[in-house]
Design a protein around this motif. Structure first.
Motif, PDB file in Angstrom:
ATOM      1  N   GLN A   1       0.640  -1.208   0.067  1.00  0.00           N
ATOM      2  CA  GLN A   1       0.000   0.005   0.027  1.00  0.00           C
ATOM      3  C   GLN A   1       0.841   1.159   0.050  1.00  0.00           C
ATOM      4  OE1 GLN A   1      -2.919   0.030   3.089  1.00  0.00           O
ATOM      5  NE2 GLN A   1      -4.045  -2.004   2.521  1.00  0.00           N
ATOM      6  N   LYS A   2       2.124   1.171   0.384  1.00  0.00           N
ATOM      7  CA  LYS A   2       2.936   2.404   0.464  1.00  0.00           C
ATOM      8  C   LYS A   2       4.147   2.214  -0.550  1.00  0.00           C
ATOM      9  CE  LYS A   2       1.592   4.069   4.967  1.00  0.00           C
ATOM     10  NZ  LYS A   2       2.064   4.412   6.073  1.00  0.00           N
ATOM     11  N   SER A   3       4.631   3.309  -1.105  1.00  0.00           N
ATOM     12  CA  SER A   3       5.754   3.114  -1.909  1.00  0.00           C
ATOM     13  C   SER A   3       6.987   2.626  -0.846  1.00  0.00           C
ATOM     14  CB  SER A   3       5.763   4.565  -2.395  1.00  0.00           C
ATOM     15  OG  SER A   3       5.007   5.152  -3.254  1.00  0.00           O
ATOM     16  N   ASN A   4       7.851   1.844  -1.768  1.00  0.00           N
ATOM     17  CA  ASN A   4       9.145   1.376  -1.148  1.00  0.00           C
ATOM     18  C   ASN A   4      10.201   1.035  -2.124  1.00  0.00           C
ATOM     19  OD1 ASN A   4       8.971  -1.755  -1.526  1.00  0.00           O
ATOM     20  ND2 ASN A   4       6.950  -0.882  -1.150  1.00  0.00           N
ATOM     21  N   PRO A   5      11.328   0.885  -1.920  1.00  0.00           N
ATOM     22  CA  PRO A   5      12.394   0.703  -2.931  1.00  0.00           C
ATOM     23  C   PRO A   5      12.291  -0.923  -3.567  1.00  0.00           C
ATOM     24  CG  PRO A   5      13.382   1.550  -1.201  1.00  0.00           C
ATOM     25  CD  PRO A   5      11.787   0.917  -0.721  1.00  0.00           C
ATOM     26  N   MET A   6      11.404  -1.765  -3.039  1.00  0.00           N
ATOM     27  CA  MET A   6      11.522  -3.186  -3.375  1.00  0.00           C
ATOM     28  C   MET A   6      10.251  -3.701  -4.033  1.00  0.00           C
ATOM     29  SD  MET A   6      14.565  -4.206  -2.190  1.00  0.00           S
ATOM     30  CE  MET A   6      14.274  -6.160  -2.578  1.00  0.00           C
ATOM     31  N   PHE A   7       8.961  -3.089  -3.581  1.00  0.00           N
ATOM     32  CA  PHE A   7       7.879  -3.878  -4.350  1.00  0.00           C
ATOM     33  C   PHE A   7       6.940  -2.596  -4.887  1.00  0.00           C
ATOM     34  CE2 PHE A   7       9.150  -6.383  -0.567  1.00  0.00           C
ATOM     35  CZ  PHE A   7       9.325  -7.715  -1.240  1.00  0.00           C
ATOM     36  N   PRO A   8       6.426  -2.873  -5.911  1.00  0.00           N
ATOM     37  CA  PRO A   8       5.464  -1.850  -6.508  1.00  0.00           C
ATOM     38  C   PRO A   8       4.063  -1.654  -5.560  1.00  0.00           C
ATOM     39  CG  PRO A   8       5.318  -3.648  -7.855  1.00  0.00           C
ATOM     40  CD  PRO A   8       6.407  -3.972  -6.827  1.00  0.00           C
ATOM     41  N   VAL A   9       3.429  -0.361  -5.773  1.00  0.00           N
ATOM     42  CA  VAL A   9       2.170  -0.345  -4.708  1.00  0.00           C
ATOM     43  C   VAL A   9       1.092  -1.269  -5.717  1.00  0.00           C
ATOM     44  CG1 VAL A   9       0.318   1.268  -4.191  1.00  0.00           C
ATOM     45  CG2 VAL A   9       2.757   1.915  -3.904  1.00  0.00           C
ATOM     46  N   GLY A  10       0.537  -2.121  -4.788  1.00  0.00           N
ATOM     47  CA  GLY A  10      -0.605  -2.753  -5.490  1.00  0.00           C
ATOM     48  C   GLY A  10      -0.466  -4.438  -5.562  1.00  0.00           C
ATOM     49  N   GLN A  11       1.023  -4.584  -5.555  1.00  0.00           N
ATOM     50  CA  GLN A  11       1.558  -6.108  -5.599  1.00  0.00           C
ATOM     51  C   GLN A  11       1.127  -6.751  -4.386  1.00  0.00           C
ATOM     52  OE1 GLN A  11       5.796  -6.643  -6.129  1.00  0.00           O
ATOM     53  NE2 GLN A  11       5.711  -8.757  -5.924  1.00  0.00           N
ATOM     54  N   THR A  12       0.497  -8.221  -4.886  1.00  0.00           N
ATOM     55  CA  THR A  12       0.129  -8.865  -3.325  1.00  0.00           C
ATOM     56  C   THR A  12       1.153  -9.623  -3.125  1.00  0.00           C
ATOM     57  OG1 THR A  12      -1.958  -9.037  -4.370  1.00  0.00           O
ATOM     58  CG2 THR A  12      -1.443 -10.597  -2.697  1.00  0.00           C
ATOM     59  N   LEU A  13       1.738  -9.744  -1.853  1.00  0.00           N
ATOM     60  CA  LEU A  13       2.472 -10.587  -1.302  1.00  0.00           C
ATOM     61  C   LEU A  13       1.895 -11.832  -0.738  1.00  0.00           C
ATOM     62  CD1 LEU A  13       5.019  -8.067   0.315  1.00  0.00           C
ATOM     63  CD2 LEU A  13       5.114  -8.859  -1.949  1.00  0.00           C
ATOM     64  N   ASP A  14       2.012 -12.985  -1.252  1.00  0.00           N
ATOM     65  CA  ASP A  14       0.823 -14.389  -1.134  1.00  0.00           C
ATOM     66  C   ASP A  14       1.788 -15.124  -0.005  1.00  0.00           C
ATOM     67  OD1 ASP A  14      -0.973 -16.086  -0.853  1.00  0.00           O
ATOM     68  OD2 ASP A  14      -0.751 -16.493  -2.969  1.00  0.00           O
ATOM     69  N   GLY A  15       1.403 -15.394   1.200  1.00  0.00           N
ATOM     70  CA  GLY A  15       1.920 -16.387   1.984  1.00  0.00           C
ATOM     71  C   GLY A  15       3.308 -16.072   2.579  1.00  0.00           C
ATOM     72  N   ARG A  16       3.442 -14.818   2.460  1.00  0.00           N
ATOM     73  CA  ARG A  16       4.904 -14.255   3.040  1.00  0.00           C
ATOM     74  C   ARG A  16       4.920 -14.260   4.384  1.00  0.00           C
ATOM     75  NH1 ARG A  16       9.204 -11.364   0.740  1.00  0.00           N
ATOM     76  NH2 ARG A  16      10.301 -10.295   2.109  1.00  0.00           N
ATOM     77  N   ASN A  17       6.018 -14.565   5.017  1.00  0.00           N
ATOM     78  CA  ASN A  17       6.301 -14.450   6.400  1.00  0.00           C
ATOM     79  C   ASN A  17       7.752 -13.964   6.879  1.00  0.00           C
ATOM     80  OD1 ASN A  17       5.551 -14.624   9.122  1.00  0.00           O
ATOM     81  ND2 ASN A  17       5.462 -16.859   9.381  1.00  0.00           N
ATOM     82  N   PRO A  18       8.121 -13.035   7.256  1.00  0.00           N
ATOM     83  CA  PRO A  18       7.162 -11.851   7.847  1.00  0.00           C
ATOM     84  C   PRO A  18       6.445 -10.886   6.573  1.00  0.00           C
ATOM     85  CG  PRO A  18       9.318 -11.078   8.393  1.00  0.00           C
ATOM     86  CD  PRO A  18       9.322 -12.515   7.746  1.00  0.00           C
ATOM     87  N   TYR A  19       5.698 -10.070   7.161  1.00  0.00           N
ATOM     88  CA  TYR A  19       5.091  -8.841   6.319  1.00  0.00           C
ATOM     89  C   TYR A  19       5.497  -7.817   6.858  1.00  0.00           C
ATOM     90  CZ  TYR A  19       1.788 -12.278   4.353  1.00  0.00           C
ATOM     91  OH  TYR A  19       1.018 -13.554   3.686  1.00  0.00           O
ATOM     92  N   PHE A  20       5.575  -6.604   6.001  1.00  0.00           N
ATOM     93  CA  PHE A  20       6.286  -5.351   6.489  1.00  0.00           C
ATOM     94  C   PHE A  20       4.972  -4.511   7.130  1.00  0.00           C
ATOM     95  CE2 PHE A  20       8.652  -6.760   2.675  1.00  0.00           C
ATOM     96  CZ  PHE A  20       9.819  -6.778   3.589  1.00  0.00           C
ATOM     97  N   LEU A  21       5.263  -4.059   8.485  1.00  0.00           N
ATOM     98  CA  LEU A  21       3.949  -3.306   8.987  1.00  0.00           C
ATOM     99  C   LEU A  21       3.593  -2.039   8.286  1.00  0.00           C
ATOM    100  CD1 LEU A  21       2.535  -3.935  11.576  1.00  0.00           C
ATOM    101  CD2 LEU A  21       3.825  -2.608  12.634  1.00  0.00           C
TER     102      LEU A  21
END
Length: 366
Positions: free
Chosen positions: A66-86
């Motif tokens: 949901q927020k801009s960051n250097p690694m993942f584009p906004v709107g990308q779904t991270l599926d089954g990840r552990n941990p997630y970014f707060l």
């Protein structure tokens, strides 16, 4: 007749009551074994599973950037990840799935409630103390007449960042509390209906633990399945085969034959020893016991001119030889035993058994 057979007759005559008792005991036991293993096999009962069914509940999860960051584009779904970014993926999207299987058939009404449980817990050894707790409903789902292998899916969403902030406010209101704050998504499944022809009513609980930190949060699902079985006591006839079906009749026949032989031997007088037989056995036992004190040699004729002293038994003659420091002399023909002492000839003449084979056998070791 041999010396061994004479000794065996003596042993059987002495222990006749005990032998008969043992044969009767073996015969009775073998008769019972024969009856139980071949004629009337026993019947037992054992528990057997006649039907079974099992339930299975599991969680899947994902989070959208949901927020801009250097690694993942906004709107990308991270599926089954552990941990997630707060900060980047604060909202956890999940699905709870439930299904059941049956060995025959089933029809269940399934009511599923998913809620968030937040609480402050103090663990003291084996004791758990809850200081405060809160519940927030996330989703509900009902399914009527659910059949085996059909699936119920209950989606839910949770803003982990907001829940962490609210928990921080609750903790601040109470001050510095001991223990730790736990965040858990709970799925409660109420089942009511019929499975495998039997009424079933039960409630099951599944959890998804969430552990937030300053920058990430960890997700630990606790899906599981339960198995339910219906058993019935079934009569089982034990097998009449096996070794006892052979050993039992064999022992029964041997004990019966043994009883017949000892009874006939007792009736014919074969097991009864005469006084001469008993005296002869005593002599042969003495001859074997005192062999170290006896030497074989032929005395000169002049030795027989001495006055003779007759001993009642070989043991008496050996005792006299020991007392007078002499040896017992056995005639090579085995007809007599002698001790020469003080110009006298001490003599013991062994008894005769009346059996030519025994009288001819003078070997002391037999």
């Amino acid at each position: 007749m041999t010396l061994d057979s004479l000794r065996l007759r003596h042993l059987a005559s002495t222990w006749f009551p005990l032998i008969v008792g043992l044969l009767l005991l073996v015969g009775t036991a073998s008769a019972w074994v024969t009856y139980t293993s071949t004629v009337a096999p026993s019947t037992t009962t054992e528990e057997r599973v006649v039907s079974s069914w099992e339930t299975n509940g599991s969680f899947t999860h994902a989070a959208t950037v949901q927020k801009s960051n250097p690694m993942f584009p906004v709107g990308q779904t991270l599926d089954g990840r552990n941990p997630y970014f707060l900060r980047v993926t604060p909202v956890l999207d999940g699905v709870f799935s439930f299904e059941y299987g049956a060995s025959e058939r089933g029809e269940l009404d399934v009511n599923t409630t998913v809620f968030l449980e937040t609480r402050r817990v103090v663990d003291d050894r084996d004791t758990e103390t809850v200081l405060w707790s809160q519940r927030e409903a996330l989703a509900t789902e009902s399914s009527a007449s659910l059949g085996p292998d059909a699936r119920v899916r209950v989606p839910f969403s949770l803003n982990v960042s907001d829940v962490r902030h609210q928990s921080g406010q609750t903790e601040a209101a109470f001050g510095d509390l001991p223990g730790s704050t736990e965040m858990t998504i709970v799925a409660v499944v109420a089942l009511n209906g019929e499975v495998n022809g039997q009424p079933r009513t039960t409630t099951e609980r599944y959890t998804l633990a969430i552990e937030p930190t300053e920058s990430v949060y960890y997700v630990t699902p606790n899906g599981s399945h339960e198995t339910y079985q219906t058993t019935r006591a079934v009569p089982v006839e034990t097998s009449s085969g096996g070794p006892w079906s052979v050993v039992g009749p064999l022992l029964l026949g041997m004990s019966g034959l043994g009883l017949a032989l000892v009874a006939r031997g007792r009736g014919d007088g074969y097991l009864s020893l005469s006084d001469a037989d008993r005296t002869y056995l005593e002599y042969r036992d003495d001859r074997s016991d005192y062999d170290d004190w006896i030497v074989r040699m032929r005395l000169p004729e002049s030795a027989f001119d001495r006055p003779r002293v007759v001993a009642d038994s070989l043991q008496d003659l050996v005792d006299f030889a020991i007392d007078t420091d002499n040896s017992v002399i056995e005639d090579p023909d085995g007809d007599a035993y002698f001790v020469l002492h003080d110009e006298h000839l001490y003599v013991y003449e062994p008894p005769r058994s009346g059996d030519a084979d025994l009288d001819a056998d003078r070997d002391p070791d037999t």
